[in-house]
Write a protein that holds these residues in place. Structure first.
Motif, mmCIF file in Angstrom:
data_model
loop_
_atom_site.group_PDB
_atom_site.id
_atom_site.type_symbol
_atom_site.label_atom_id
_atom_site.label_comp_id
_atom_site.label_asym_id
_atom_site.label_seq_id
_atom_site.Cartn_x
_atom_site.Cartn_y
_atom_site.Cartn_z
ATOM 1 N N MET A 6 10.430 -28.433 -8.110
ATOM 2 C CA MET A 6 9.954 -29.751 -7.697
ATOM 3 C C MET A 6 8.461 -29.677 -7.362
ATOM 4 O O MET A 6 8.007 -28.738 -6.703
ATOM 5 N N PRO A 7 7.652 -30.637 -7.822
ATOM 6 C CA PRO A 7 6.213 -30.608 -7.540
ATOM 7 C C PRO A 7 5.897 -30.621 -6.039
ATOM 8 O O PRO A 7 6.579 -31.260 -5.242
ATOM 9 N N ILE A 8 4.845 -29.928 -5.689
ATOM 10 C CA ILE A 8 4.421 -29.758 -4.301
ATOM 11 C C ILE A 8 3.822 -31.058 -3.755
ATOM 12 O O ILE A 8 3.081 -31.760 -4.440
ATOM 13 N N GLY A 9 4.133 -31.364 -2.507
ATOM 14 C CA GLY A 9 3.639 -32.566 -1.861
ATOM 15 C C GLY A 9 2.400 -32.318 -1.030
ATOM 16 O O GLY A 9 1.872 -31.198 -0.977
ATOM 17 N N PRO A 10 1.914 -33.356 -0.333
ATOM 18 C CA PRO A 10 0.685 -33.253 0.460
ATOM 19 C C PRO A 10 0.729 -32.211 1.571
ATOM 20 O O PRO A 10 -0.329 -31.760 2.028
ATOM 21 N N ALA A 11 1.921 -31.819 2.021
ATOM 22 C CA ALA A 11 2.016 -30.811 3.083
ATOM 23 C C ALA A 11 1.879 -29.390 2.542
ATOM 24 O O ALA A 11 1.976 -28.428 3.302
ATOM 25 N N GLY A 12 1.683 -29.264 1.215
ATOM 26 C CA GLY A 12 1.471 -27.944 0.633
ATOM 27 C C GLY A 12 2.731 -27.238 0.206
ATOM 28 O O GLY A 12 2.710 -26.027 -0.040
ATOM 29 N N LEU A 13 3.827 -27.965 0.100
ATOM 30 C CA LEU A 13 5.096 -27.383 -0.331
ATOM 31 C C LEU A 13 6.006 -28.479 -0.857
ATOM 32 O O LEU A 13 5.745 -29.668 -0.660
ATOM 33 N N ALA A 14 7.032 -28.070 -1.552
ATOM 34 C CA ALA A 14 8.087 -28.984 -1.980
ATOM 35 C C ALA A 14 9.330 -28.658 -1.175
ATOM 36 O O ALA A 14 9.818 -27.524 -1.207
ATOM 37 N N VAL A 15 9.819 -29.623 -0.433
ATOM 38 C CA VAL A 15 10.988 -29.408 0.417
ATOM 39 C C VAL A 15 12.223 -29.909 -0.311
ATOM 40 O O VAL A 15 12.333 -31.092 -0.638
ATOM 41 N N HIS A 16 13.148 -28.999 -0.576
ATOM 42 C CA HIS A 16 14.385 -29.357 -1.269
ATOM 43 C C HIS A 16 15.332 -30.101 -0.331
ATOM 44 O O HIS A 16 15.443 -29.744 0.851
ATOM 45 N N TYR A 17 15.996 -31.099 -0.875
ATOM 46 C CA TYR A 17 17.132 -31.661 -0.154
ATOM 47 C C TYR A 17 18.368 -30.901 -0.623
ATOM 48 O O TYR A 17 18.789 -31.026 -1.776
ATOM 49 N N VAL A 18 18.918 -30.087 0.252
ATOM 50 C CA VAL A 18 20.120 -29.309 -0.067
ATOM 51 C C VAL A 18 21.186 -29.653 0.952
ATOM 52 O O VAL A 18 21.003 -29.429 2.148
ATOM 53 N N SER A 19 22.279 -30.204 0.454
ATOM 54 C CA SER A 19 23.327 -30.663 1.361
ATOM 55 C C SER A 19 24.642 -29.946 1.081
ATOM 56 O O SER A 19 25.116 -29.938 -0.055
ATOM 57 N N PRO A 20 25.227 -29.327 2.102
ATOM 58 C CA PRO A 20 26.577 -28.808 1.923
ATOM 59 C C PRO A 20 27.589 -29.939 1.951
ATOM 60 O O PRO A 20 27.522 -30.818 2.815
ATOM 61 N N ASP A 21 28.472 -29.949 0.990
ATOM 62 C CA ASP A 21 29.596 -30.879 0.996
ATOM 63 C C ASP A 21 30.788 -30.144 1.582
ATOM 64 O O ASP A 21 31.117 -29.034 1.134
ATOM 65 N N SER A 22 31.422 -30.740 2.551
ATOM 66 C CA SER A 22 32.452 -30.036 3.303
ATOM 67 C C SER A 22 33.738 -30.845 3.390
ATOM 68 O O SER A 22 33.765 -32.054 3.121
ATOM 69 N N PHE A 23 34.787 -30.141 3.779
ATOM 70 C CA PHE A 23 36.049 -30.785 4.103
ATOM 71 C C PHE A 23 36.313 -30.629 5.597
ATOM 72 O O PHE A 23 35.969 -29.611 6.198
ATOM 73 N N ALA A 24 36.911 -31.655 6.166
ATOM 74 C CA ALA A 24 37.329 -31.609 7.565
ATOM 75 C C ALA A 24 38.831 -31.813 7.635
ATOM 76 O O ALA A 24 39.443 -32.372 6.716
ATOM 77 N N LEU A 25 39.421 -31.363 8.735
ATOM 78 C CA LEU A 25 40.843 -31.558 8.987
ATOM 79 C C LEU A 25 41.009 -32.566 10.123
ATOM 80 O O LEU A 25 40.453 -32.394 11.207
ATOM 81 N N THR A 26 41.746 -33.609 9.868
ATOM 82 C CA THR A 26 41.962 -34.665 10.850
ATOM 83 C C THR A 26 42.888 -34.201 11.967
ATOM 84 O O THR A 26 43.843 -33.451 11.728
ATOM 85 N N THR A 27 42.610 -34.645 13.173
ATOM 86 C CA THR A 27 43.484 -34.330 14.303
ATOM 87 C C THR A 27 44.731 -35.215 14.264
ATOM 88 O O THR A 27 44.704 -36.325 13.702
ATOM 89 N N PRO A 28 45.831 -34.764 14.874
ATOM 90 C CA PRO A 28 47.020 -35.623 14.963
ATOM 91 C C PRO A 28 46.722 -36.958 15.643
ATOM 92 O O PRO A 28 47.291 -37.990 15.277
ATOM 93 N N ALA A 29 45.815 -36.951 16.606
ATOM 94 C CA ALA A 29 45.483 -38.191 17.317
ATOM 95 C C ALA A 29 44.850 -39.227 16.390
ATOM 96 O O ALA A 29 44.928 -40.427 16.650
ATOM 97 N N ALA A 30 44.230 -38.760 15.299
ATOM 98 C CA ALA A 30 43.575 -39.680 14.366
ATOM 99 C C ALA A 30 44.421 -39.979 13.137
ATOM 100 O O ALA A 30 43.993 -40.716 12.261
ATOM 101 N N GLY A 31 45.621 -39.370 13.082
ATOM 102 C CA GLY A 31 46.511 -39.727 11.981
ATOM 103 C C GLY A 31 47.121 -38.594 11.200
ATOM 104 O O GLY A 31 47.951 -38.823 10.318
ATOM 105 N N SER A 32 46.734 -37.347 11.486
ATOM 106 C CA SER A 32 47.300 -36.233 10.731
ATOM 107 C C SER A 32 48.769 -36.015 11.085
ATOM 108 O O SER A 32 49.117 -35.864 12.253
#
Length: 421
Positions: free
Chosen positions: A260-286
């Motif tokens: 990715m091309p470098i920006g005004p701050a002198g670097l290119a900052v990647h957007y890297v997002s972990p996609d995750s799974f969660a487990l619902t609690t019994p109180a919320a419906g599990s």
């Protein structure tokens, strides 16, 4: 006879290869566990959170569901999801890529199954070569290249400007690359900053070289517009070459990847997002928490993690280090042994995500994290505030400074509301 346990499983991996993978994995799991039935529901990316939220008030949340890092603090605070430290330790905490597990007060409440790097530059080598244009390495070069490439049915650049999370992702990467953040390390709103204004001005300028439909563009449009053969430069995730190789091989042969091309701050900052799974609690419906945990471990480890990652190689980056090296070697066969696509996608250095960006600093070409996880950013992104700011500038012609001030005010109101509840 023991009662059949049902595990409801909600995700947003709707591509046909991903659905095929999950159907196969579920069949294997149910065969090995005849007392457990998996009920899968796949929804579109932009509809995922809405679907989950609709089940909360009725306390019918699915046992296993896709969650994003910035959503974890609120869900954990309200008791909707289970603490998963023991689960993470069973898998092997040290095997997870650093920063891939979203925590709240040091505790894990979700487990990543993939990571996405949305900050790779894909370009049409044939179009650049025809005009003698070098691969752009900074914003100025990117703007000049986009201008020179626009014309005769070709758009020099594409970016999303719809009211959606993808627009917020794209903008955020630019803002960080210009030295701005949403919050400081003390969780004060800092959105009204020079980096925000520079990023907004850049997007406003680049509109002249983009397709006319960007006002509604989201995730898939970043790929689909490129695959029409009318876009020269595209900063996006590596699902793009995966789809191009499978559906438009001639276009894929003309496509290359670069940082990715470098920006005004002198670097290119990647957007890297972990996609995750969660487990619902019994109180919320599990209804079947133990069965849900058993199924979750089955689908996110070992060969199944590798198989899933192969469904859209190299876009789906496995969060387990033990799987990555083998995946690059085997997966590149799908891309005519062109390993550069995986090498760019798997480069997650200088990366931020919404929940860890507060107080980040940018110096000497490096991102330094503050170590603060932000409990306020989730609702801001869920309400598309950054995307609306982009629309005010790009689509409505508002001055970037005025739009940044408006956005900061909206964000502060959300923070104040959260603090009062």
């Amino acid at each position: 006879m023991a009662q059949q346990q049902v595990v409801r499983f909600l995700h947003n991996e709707t591509d046909p290869p991903s659905i095929e993978f999950y159907n196969k994995a579920i069949a294997e799991f149910e065969k090995e566990n005849p007392g457990i039935e998996i009920q899968m529901e796949a929804v579109g990316t932009d509809a995922r959170l809405q679907k989950v939220m609709a089940t909360i008030s009725a306390k019918t949340m699915p046992e296993v569901f896709k969650i994003l890092p910035e959503e974890v603090p609120e869900f954990a605070k309200r008791g909707y999801i289970m603490k998963l430290d023991d689960f993470v330790d069973q898998i092997g905490r040290d095997d997870f890529v650093a920063g891939s597990i979203a925590t709240v007060d040091g505790a894990a409440y979700s487990v990543p199954y993939t990571m996405g790097n949305f900050s790779v530059l894909f370009y049409r080598k044939d179009l650049l070569d025809a005009k003698g244009i070098a691969v752009p390495k900074n914003w100025d070069e990117l703007k000049a290249a986009a201008k020179a490439l626009t014309g005769n049915g070709v758009y020099g650049f594409v970016f999303p400007a719809g009211k959606n999370r993808m627009t917020s992702i794209f903008f955020s990467s630019l803002m960080w690359s210009a030295g701005g953040t949403y919050f400081d390390k003390d969780l004060n709103v800092t959105f009204n900053n020079p980096g925000t204004i520079k990023a907004l001005q850049f997007m406003k300028d680049m509109k002249a070289y983009a397709p006319p439909g960007i006002a509604s563009y989201s995730y898939n449009d970043m790929i689909n517009s490129y695959m029409t053969g009318t876009v020269a430069l595209d900063i996006y995730a590596s699902r793009l070459p995966a789809n191009a190789a499978a559906n438009t091989p001639d276009l894929f042969a003309k496509t290359e990847a670069a940082p990715m091309p470098i920006g005004p701050a002198g670097l290119a900052v990647h957007y890297v997002s972990p996609d995750s799974f969660a487990l619902t609690t019994p109180a919320a419906g599990s209804k079947s928490p133990e069965a849900a945990q058993k199924f979750l471990k089955f689908i996110i480890t070992g060969e199944r993690l590798k198989d899933f990652s192969m469904t859209a190689f190299p876009h789906l980056i496995p969060p387990l280090k033990s799987v990555q090296a083998e995946l690059i070697k085997d997966g590149s066969v799908q891309l005519d042994n062109r390993t550069e696509f995986a090498e760019q996608a798997f480069n997650t250095t200088n990366a931020l995500d919404f929940d860890i960006e507060a107080g980040a600093t940018f110096k000497d070409g490096k991102v330094t994290l503050s170590g603060v996880r932000n409990p306020y950013i989730g609702p801001i992104i869920a309400r598309d505030i950054p995307a609306v700011v982009v629309q005010r500038v790009v689509l409505q012609g508002e001055d970037p400074a005025a739009a940044a001030a408006w956005g900061a005010k909206q964000m502060q109101q959300i923070v104040d509301d959260l603090k009062s509840n």
